[in-house]
Enzyme design. Structure first.
Site, mmCIF file in Angstrom:
data_model
loop_
_atom_site.group_PDB
_atom_site.id
_atom_site.type_symbol
_atom_site.label_atom_id
_atom_site.label_comp_id
_atom_site.label_asym_id
_atom_site.label_seq_id
_atom_site.Cartn_x
_atom_site.Cartn_y
_atom_site.Cartn_z
ATOM 1 C CB THR A 150 8.415 -17.376 4.481
ATOM 2 O OG1 THR A 150 8.771 -16.183 3.762
ATOM 3 C CG2 THR A 150 8.691 -18.592 3.605
ATOM 4 N NE ARG A 166 -4.325 -1.601 1.916
ATOM 5 C CZ ARG A 166 -4.516 -2.800 2.452
ATOM 6 N NH1 ARG A 166 -3.597 -3.295 3.264
ATOM 7 N NH2 ARG A 166 -5.606 -3.496 2.197
ATOM 8 N NE ARG A 176 4.147 -12.809 12.138
ATOM 9 C CZ ARG A 176 5.458 -12.920 12.046
ATOM 10 N NH1 ARG A 176 5.985 -13.660 11.075
ATOM 11 N NH2 ARG A 176 6.252 -12.284 12.897
ATOM 12 C CD GLU A 226 3.014 -21.259 13.225
ATOM 13 O OE1 GLU A 226 3.955 -21.040 14.039
ATOM 14 O OE2 GLU A 226 2.969 -20.764 12.097
ATOM 15 C CG HIS A 243 6.816 -20.367 12.069
ATOM 16 N ND1 HIS A 243 5.814 -19.678 12.692
ATOM 17 C CD2 HIS A 243 7.682 -19.426 11.605
ATOM 18 C CE1 HIS A 243 6.044 -18.379 12.608
ATOM 19 N NE2 HIS A 243 7.187 -18.210 11.946
#
Length: 322
Positions: A239, A180, A241, A270, A289
């Site tokens: 990788t 943005r 979020r 997680e 993760h």
């Protein structure tokens, strides 16, 4: 009178390395360490585990610390988070309960490297081919996707995104980026072109890689409508979020073959439950993760955690986040 030895909990030490990867001797006789190798599955479990601890070292943003948890940890005085930004800690509640919150440095190198490991593995079908070779399956069952001359679209061009772009250019890819607040000048400085819109980037890229922070403006940024814009032969890599990509929409796109494949290192829950559909989704390369998990980064996290504790005990906390 001998001062009480404080208790320090090391959360989510899955590999059992936290206590040995750095020198904790500056805390000898003052702080005792307890490593938790298993992830607490609920706030009740976490509150019970940590009830007698004065200090907690937590990894990334896996363990939320809301006001309700602080209220159940009357002995807690110092909370250390890896990295200098953590969206799941209620800082106001920490202050209200007299808890100091500190952070550590975090390197952008490991997630950059993992991004490329996943992108290359996805493009060349490495997991499928390796599994077939080991299990006596077919000799060559996939046709790899080329990188040279293809378009790499980056959602986000910060520290990590810029370094991913650099590698993409080295592979001879045409790199475009969008966020943005991205300007033409900033994109040019990174050697990439700025896409005018998110939709332009998604529709015009052969590989899309996400490198944005998770906040109100980015949660759900890539949903069913956005995935539908991608080319059938395109790949998505996340990788960053999990919340940035609608997980149900991604599963539907993979199951229906709307995109060629995806590689993800982050999940809505997680550790990932054994029955989670992400474990069996087709066209998906997934890792647990690992973006921040490297020897140097762990040395940085825990080494600076030691420094944080020493400074706290001296009455002069450093790297405060609260």
């Amino acid at each position: 009178m001998t001062p009480r030895v404080l208790r320090c909990a090391l959360l989510d030490d899955f590999q059992d390395v936290a206590s040995g990867i750095v020198d904790w001797s500056p805390l000898a006789g003052r702080v005792s360490l307890t490593a938790f190798r298993e992830h607490a599955g609920s706030e009740d479990e976490l509150a019970a585990d940590l009830a007698d601890f004065d200090i907690v070292v937590t990894l990334r943003e896996r363990v939320p610390f809301p006001a309700s948890l602080f209220a159940r940890l009357p002995k807690l005085r110092l909370l250390i988070a890896s990295g200098m930004r953590n969206s799941v800690i209620d800082y106001a509640a920490a202050r209200a309960h007299g808890v100091t919150v500190c952070g550590t440095a975090s390197s952008s190198t490991p997630p950059v490297e993992l991004t490329w490991a996943l992108l290359l593995g996805l493009a060349r079908g490495l997991v499928r081919e390796n599994t077939a070779l080991r299990e006596g399956g077919p000799w060559q069952s996939t046709v790899g996707a080329d990188l040279h001359g293809r378009v790499l679209g980056l959602l986000g061009l910060g520290k990590i995104g810029s370094r991913v772009a650099e590698v993409g250019r080295a592979f001879g890819m045409d790199v475009i980026a969008w966020s943005r607040n991205l300007t033409d000048e900033r994109a040019a400085a990174a050697g990439v072109r700025r896409a005018a819109t998110k939709e332009e980037l998604l529709g015009g890229s052969d590989f899309v890689s996400i490198h944005l922070a998770s906040n109100e403006g980015t949660r759900g940024l890539v949903g069913a409508a956005e995935l539908a814009l991608m080319r059938p032969g395109a790949y998505l890599v996340n990788t960053s979020r999990a919340a940035i990509v609608d997980q149900d929409a991604l599963l539907a796109a993979l199951t229906g073959g709307a995109i060629a494949g995806a590689a993800v290192d982050v999940f809505d829950i997680e550790p990932l439950p054994a029955d989670h559909p992400m474990r069996t989704a087709p066209r998906l390369l997934a890792t647990p993760h690992l973006g921040y998990v490297s020897r140097d980064n762990y040395r940085r996290y825990y080494g600076e955690a030691v420094e944080d504790i020493v400074a706290f005990l001296a009455g002069e906390p450093i790297r405060r986040l609260d």
